[in-house]
Design a protein around this motif. Structure first.
Motif, PDB file in Angstrom:
ATOM      1  N   ARG A 179       0.835  -1.207   0.000  1.00 28.39           N
ATOM      2  CA  ARG A 179       0.000   0.000   0.000  1.00 28.39           C
ATOM      3  C   ARG A 179       0.867   1.252   0.000  1.00 28.39           C
ATOM      4  O   ARG A 179       0.584   2.223  -0.709  1.00 28.39           O
ATOM      5  CB  ARG A 179      -0.929  -0.012   1.209  1.00 28.39           C
ATOM      6  N   GLN A 180       1.927   1.245   0.794  1.00 31.48           N
ATOM      7  CA  GLN A 180       2.822   2.399   0.840  1.00 31.48           C
ATOM      8  C   GLN A 180       3.517   2.590  -0.506  1.00 31.48           C
ATOM      9  O   GLN A 180       3.664   3.723  -0.985  1.00 31.48           O
ATOM     10  CB  GLN A 180       3.860   2.211   1.948  1.00 31.48           C
ATOM     11  N   PHE A 181       3.940   1.488  -1.125  1.00 33.58           N
ATOM     12  CA  PHE A 181       4.590   1.567  -2.436  1.00 33.58           C
ATOM     13  C   PHE A 181       3.642   2.155  -3.472  1.00 33.58           C
ATOM     14  O   PHE A 181       4.023   3.030  -4.259  1.00 33.58           O
ATOM     15  CB  PHE A 181       5.051   0.170  -2.860  1.00 33.58           C
ATOM     16  N   CYS A 182       2.401   1.690  -3.474  1.00 28.51           N
ATOM     17  CA  CYS A 182       1.420   2.170  -4.450  1.00 28.51           C
ATOM     18  C   CYS A 182       1.080   3.638  -4.208  1.00 28.51           C
ATOM     19  O   CYS A 182       0.849   4.393  -5.163  1.00 28.51           O
ATOM     20  CB  CYS A 182       0.159   1.319  -4.393  1.00 28.51           C
ATOM     21  N   ALA A 183       1.039   4.059  -2.960  1.00 31.22           N
ATOM     22  CA  ALA A 183       0.764   5.462  -2.659  1.00 31.22           C
ATOM     23  C   ALA A 183       1.843   6.361  -3.240  1.00 31.22           C
ATOM     24  O   ALA A 183       1.570   7.496  -3.655  1.00 31.22           O
ATOM     25  CB  ALA A 183       0.656   5.660  -1.150  1.00 31.22           C
ATOM     26  N   GLU A 184       3.066   5.847  -3.292  1.00 24.98           N
ATOM     27  CA  GLU A 184       4.186   6.639  -3.802  1.00 24.98           C
ATOM     28  C   GLU A 184       4.311   6.572  -5.311  1.00 24.98           C
ATOM     29  O   GLU A 184       4.631   7.583  -5.963  1.00 24.98           O
ATOM     30  CB  GLU A 184       5.486   6.166  -3.152  1.00 24.98           C
ATOM     31  N   PHE A 185       4.036   5.404  -5.892  1.00 26.16           N
ATOM     32  CA  PHE A 185       4.315   5.213  -7.309  1.00 26.16           C
ATOM     33  C   PHE A 185       3.069   4.973  -8.175  1.00 26.16           C
ATOM     34  O   PHE A 185       3.192   4.780  -9.377  1.00 26.16           O
ATOM     35  CB  PHE A 185       5.278   4.028  -7.501  1.00 26.16           C
ATOM     36  N   SER A 186       1.873   4.967  -7.562  1.00 24.70           N
ATOM     37  CA  SER A 186       0.654   4.769  -8.347  1.00 24.70           C
ATOM     38  C   SER A 186      -0.452   5.699  -7.859  1.00 24.70           C
ATOM     39  O   SER A 186      -1.590   5.295  -7.688  1.00 24.70           O
ATOM     40  CB  SER A 186       0.186   3.304  -8.260  1.00 24.70           C
ATOM     41  N   ASP A 187      -0.085   6.972  -7.656  1.00 22.25           N
ATOM     42  CA  ASP A 187      -1.090   7.967  -7.301  1.00 22.25           C
ATOM     43  C   ASP A 187      -1.923   8.307  -8.535  1.00 22.25           C
ATOM     44  O   ASP A 187      -1.605   7.879  -9.654  1.00 22.25           O
ATOM     45  CB  ASP A 187      -0.427   9.224  -6.749  1.00 22.25           C
TER      46      ASP A 187
ATOM     47  N   ASP B 202     -11.389   0.671 -20.629  1.00 18.53           N
ATOM     48  CA  ASP B 202     -10.479   0.878 -19.499  1.00 18.53           C
ATOM     49  C   ASP B 202      -9.069   1.113 -20.035  1.00 18.53           C
ATOM     50  O   ASP B 202      -8.381   0.168 -20.439  1.00 18.53           O
ATOM     51  CB  ASP B 202     -10.516  -0.351 -18.584  1.00 18.53           C
ATOM     52  N   LEU B 203      -8.619   2.368 -20.012  1.00 19.89           N
ATOM     53  CA  LEU B 203      -7.299   2.695 -20.541  1.00 19.89           C
ATOM     54  C   LEU B 203      -6.173   2.214 -19.641  1.00 19.89           C
ATOM     55  O   LEU B 203      -5.020   2.173 -20.059  1.00 19.89           O
ATOM     56  CB  LEU B 203      -7.184   4.210 -20.735  1.00 19.89           C
ATOM     57  N   THR B 204      -6.489   1.856 -18.396  1.00 16.43           N
ATOM     58  CA  THR B 204      -5.452   1.373 -17.489  1.00 16.43           C
ATOM     59  C   THR B 204      -5.140  -0.102 -17.709  1.00 16.43           C
ATOM     60  O   THR B 204      -4.210  -0.628 -17.107  1.00 16.43           O
ATOM     61  CB  THR B 204      -5.878   1.569 -16.016  1.00 16.43           C
ATOM     62  N   ARG B 205      -5.908  -0.779 -18.559  1.00 15.12           N
ATOM     63  CA  ARG B 205      -5.691  -2.204 -18.819  1.00 15.12           C
ATOM     64  C   ARG B 205      -5.661  -2.428 -20.331  1.00 15.12           C
ATOM     65  O   ARG B 205      -6.665  -2.779 -20.945  1.00 15.12           O
ATOM     66  CB  ARG B 205      -6.803  -3.024 -18.157  1.00 15.12           C
ATOM     67  N   PRO B 206      -4.521  -2.195 -20.967  1.00 20.66           N
ATOM     68  CA  PRO B 206      -4.441  -2.265 -22.429  1.00 20.66           C
ATOM     69  C   PRO B 206      -4.622  -3.685 -22.965  1.00 20.66           C
ATOM     70  O   PRO B 206      -4.226  -4.664 -22.327  1.00 20.66           O
ATOM     71  CB  PRO B 206      -3.040  -1.733 -22.741  1.00 20.66           C
ATOM     72  N   GLN B 207      -5.229  -3.757 -24.139  1.00 16.17           N
ATOM     73  CA  GLN B 207      -5.423  -5.020 -24.839  1.00 16.17           C
ATOM     74  C   GLN B 207      -4.936  -4.870 -26.281  1.00 16.17           C
ATOM     75  O   GLN B 207      -4.823  -3.754 -26.801  1.00 16.17           O
ATOM     76  CB  GLN B 207      -6.893  -5.429 -24.830  1.00 16.17           C
ATOM     77  N   ALA B 208      -4.668  -5.989 -26.921  1.00 16.45           N
ATOM     78  CA  ALA B 208      -4.200  -5.961 -28.299  1.00 16.45           C
ATOM     79  C   ALA B 208      -4.703  -7.193 -29.042  1.00 16.45           C
ATOM     80  O   ALA B 208      -4.937  -8.247 -28.441  1.00 16.45           O
ATOM     81  CB  ALA B 208      -2.670  -5.908 -28.353  1.00 16.45           C
ATOM     82  N   ALA B 209      -4.874  -7.030 -30.349  1.00 19.28           N
ATOM     83  CA  ALA B 209      -5.152  -8.175 -31.223  1.00 19.28           C
ATOM     84  C   ALA B 209      -3.815  -8.790 -31.594  1.00 19.28           C
ATOM     85  O   ALA B 209      -2.850  -8.084 -31.894  1.00 19.28           O
ATOM     86  CB  ALA B 209      -5.907  -7.717 -32.461  1.00 19.28           C
ATOM     87  N   LEU B 210      -3.760 -10.101 -31.572  1.00 19.14           N
ATOM     88  CA  LEU B 210      -2.501 -10.818 -31.808  1.00 19.14           C
ATOM     89  C   LEU B 210      -2.596 -11.621 -33.103  1.00 19.14           C
ATOM     90  O   LEU B 210      -3.542 -12.393 -33.281  1.00 19.14           O
ATOM     91  CB  LEU B 210      -2.203 -11.751 -30.632  1.00 19.14           C
TER      92      LEU B 210
ATOM     93  N   VAL C 242      -1.279   7.421 -12.573  1.00 20.81           N
ATOM     94  CA  VAL C 242      -2.187   6.536 -13.309  1.00 20.81           C
ATOM     95  C   VAL C 242      -2.667   7.219 -14.584  1.00 20.81           C
ATOM     96  O   VAL C 242      -2.652   6.626 -15.673  1.00 20.81           O
ATOM     97  CB  VAL C 242      -3.380   6.129 -12.430  1.00 20.81           C
ATOM     98  N   ARG C 243      -3.078   8.475 -14.480  1.00 27.54           N
ATOM     99  CA  ARG C 243      -3.570   9.198 -15.651  1.00 27.54           C
ATOM    100  C   ARG C 243      -2.467   9.380 -16.700  1.00 27.54           C
ATOM    101  O   ARG C 243      -2.717   9.291 -17.902  1.00 27.54           O
ATOM    102  CB  ARG C 243      -4.137  10.551 -15.233  1.00 27.54           C
ATOM    103  N   ARG C 244      -1.252   9.629 -16.253  1.00 25.23           N
ATOM    104  CA  ARG C 244      -0.152   9.807 -17.192  1.00 25.23           C
ATOM    105  C   ARG C 244       0.190   8.504 -17.911  1.00 25.23           C
ATOM    106  O   ARG C 244       0.362   8.483 -19.135  1.00 25.23           O
ATOM    107  CB  ARG C 244       1.076  10.347 -16.440  1.00 25.23           C
ATOM    108  N   LEU C 245       0.270   7.413 -17.164  1.00 25.64           N
ATOM    109  CA  LEU C 245       0.677   6.144 -17.753  1.00 25.64           C
ATOM    110  C   LEU C 245      -0.384   5.560 -18.677  1.00 25.64           C
ATOM    111  O   LEU C 245      -0.061   4.965 -19.708  1.00 25.64           O
ATOM    112  CB  LEU C 245       1.014   5.143 -16.654  1.00 25.64           C
ATOM    113  N   MET C 246      -1.656   5.723 -18.334  1.00 23.83           N
ATOM    114  CA  MET C 246      -2.708   5.089 -19.128  1.00 23.83           C
ATOM    115  C   MET C 246      -2.848   5.727 -20.510  1.00 23.83           C
ATOM    116  O   MET C 246      -3.423   5.124 -21.413  1.00 23.83           O
ATOM    117  CB  MET C 246      -4.049   5.152 -18.383  1.00 23.83           C
ATOM    118  N   GLU C 247      -2.299   6.918 -20.683  1.00 23.59           N
ATOM    119  CA  GLU C 247      -2.418   7.613 -21.960  1.00 23.59           C
ATOM    120  C   GLU C 247      -1.128   7.596 -22.767  1.00 23.59           C
ATOM    121  O   GLU C 247      -1.028   8.270 -23.788  1.00 23.59           O
ATOM    122  CB  GLU C 247      -2.871   9.057 -21.717  1.00 23.59           C
ATOM    123  N   SER C 248      -0.134   6.839 -22.310  1.00 21.19           N
ATOM    124  CA  SER C 248       1.136   6.790 -23.029  1.00 21.19           C
ATOM    125  C   SER C 248       1.654   5.364 -23.083  1.00 21.19           C
ATOM    126  O   SER C 248       1.575   4.636 -22.092  1.00 21.19           O
ATOM    127  CB  SER C 248       2.165   7.692 -22.338  1.00 21.19           C
ATOM    128  N   PRO C 249       2.154   4.925 -24.257  1.00 23.16           N
ATOM    129  CA  PRO C 249       2.707   3.578 -24.348  1.00 23.16           C
ATOM    130  C   PRO C 249       3.969   3.477 -23.497  1.00 23.16           C
ATOM    131  O   PRO C 249       4.682   4.474 -23.319  1.00 23.16           O
ATOM    132  CB  PRO C 249       3.036   3.447 -25.846  1.00 23.16           C
TER     133      PRO C 249
END
Length: 390
Positions: A22-30, A203-211, A34-41
């Motif tokens: 929980r402490q790790f996520c509070a520091e690295f997944s605020d 859900d942009l936080t959970r990317p999917q792809a066609a293979l 989340v908003r920055r990562l979900m919109e960038s590869p």
């Protein structure tokens, strides 16, 4: 790693584990991250993912130590994934931790496990599982990839419409139909002939792809006699960990709603003092606790084998999928107009709840399975003695 106790109470070690994650996520997944990562590869931070594996050691808690894991249990892993769900962590959790690692652990090929698992557990590589499922069960009839012998190895050709975390995966575990039936293969994500097309998803936080695969070199992991068992185990474990993630997200939304209801003033009073809001929050609490009980009971059932794991996992998925979706919708209602805006985080969790409810079988599909397991196989009770009615 400590095990879940017989009294269904988290051990001190598991509580420490929860606090650390929980402490790790509070520091690295605020929220801003989340908003920055979900919109960038690629949709996650490789350095953060590596730290989760190499430093915290939480990506392979249920993996044997000889393959780089912690020799823990599924309950330990569920505790971690619950905290990931609460933080809406952007990372290949579903592809790597929820499905691929359990599939590899279930293999009988010790050499393949020794080759593939350590890098995944350390966070140095990520993986995705390309195998069709129907209602959370592996469906051999739906396999759309074919395998052909090529010298001492194999080549795979075909396509899979949707694979979670496939776009960034270093390792692809692919179910394919060979001359004798369905088997499981390993494919390098960068191999020639591999085409991955990112998909637009809710859900942009959970990317999917066609293979798409065209004569791609592959390594046989599980043959015809073993593949269905391995994939069945992976989907069972996946259902439990997905349920734990749903519990984490639902708990976060409940906490968010309670805090808002305590501080939002209307007619000179906090809205939490109004009966309608109090009742809604109370119902949300009951739903969260019910979901948590079913999720950890399923984890315990798979870990210890002391209950029917198929029934327990279906109960967990049916309960947690419905609870997360309901609580996400109620959170939007409690927050009123602000809950509908892009700027508020409620919609991020709502989209995750909707997506999670469609992964590994819907609540309706799992309720059907529960009915089959409980009713269709029920044993008739002997005739009961007469009871006085007067």
């Amino acid at each position: 790693m400590a095990e879940f106790s017989d009294a269904f109470v988290f051990t001190p070690e598991q509580q420490d584990l929860r606090r650390a994650v929980r402490q790790f996520c509070a520091e690295f997944s605020d929220e801003a991250t989340v908003r920055r990562l979900m919109e960038s590869p690629p949709g996650h931070d490789p350095k953060t993912w590596s730290r989760l594996g190499a430093e915290l050691g939480v990506l392979g808690l249920a993996v044997p130590a000889r393959y780089g894991g912690a020799d823990g249990g599924l309950v330990d892993q569920a505790v971690v994934v619950e905290e990931f769900g609460a933080a809406l962590l952007c990372g290949p959790v579903f592809g790597t931790v929820v499905l691929a690692i359990p599939a590899l652990v279930a293999l009988s090929d010790a050499e393949a496990k020794a080759d593939l698992l350590p890098a995944l557990v350390e966070g140095a590589r990520i993986a995705a599982l390309a195998a069709p499922e129907r209602g959370g069960r592996f469906d051999p009839a739906a396999v759309t990839v074919t395998a052909a012998p090529a010298g001492e190895g194999w080549t795979l050709t075909g396509q899979v419409a949707q694979v979670v975390d496939a776009a960034a995966a270093d390792l692809l575990l692919v179910a394919a139909t060979g001359p004798d039936g369905v088997a499981l293969f390993a494919v390098e994500g960068t191999a020639e002939g591999v085409l991955r097309e990112p998909l637009s998803t809710l859900d942009l936080t959970r990317p999917q792809a066609a293979l798409r695969l065209q004569n791609v070199p592959a390594r046989l992991l599980a043959g015809v006699g073993e593949a269905e068992r391995v994939l069945g185990h992976a989907f069972d474990v996946g259902a439990v960990l997905l349920a734990a993630e749903q519990v984490g997200g639902a708990q976060h939304l409940l906490d968010l709603s309670v805090e808002y209801a305590k501080g939002r003033m209307q007619f000179g009073r906090p809205i939490g003092s109004f009966q309608a809001v109090k009742h809604r929050l109370a119902d949300m609490l009951v739903a969260v606790e019910h979901a948590r009980s079913t999720a950890y009971h399923a984890a315990w059932a798979l870990q210890d084998g002391t209950d029917d794991p198929t029934l327990a996992t279906s109960i967990a998925q049916a309960t947690c999928s419905q609870a997360y979706y309901r609580i996400a919708a109620d959170t939007v209602q409690v927050h009123g107009g602000i809950g509908f805006t892009w700027e508020h985080q409620a919609h991020l969790y709502y989209k995750r709840a909707v997506t999670d409810a469609a992964l590994l079988g819907s609540a309706e599909a799992h309720r059907d399975r529960i009915a089959e397991l409980v009713l269709d196989t029920a044993v008739a009770r002997p005739e009961l003695p007469p009871v006085a009615a007067g």
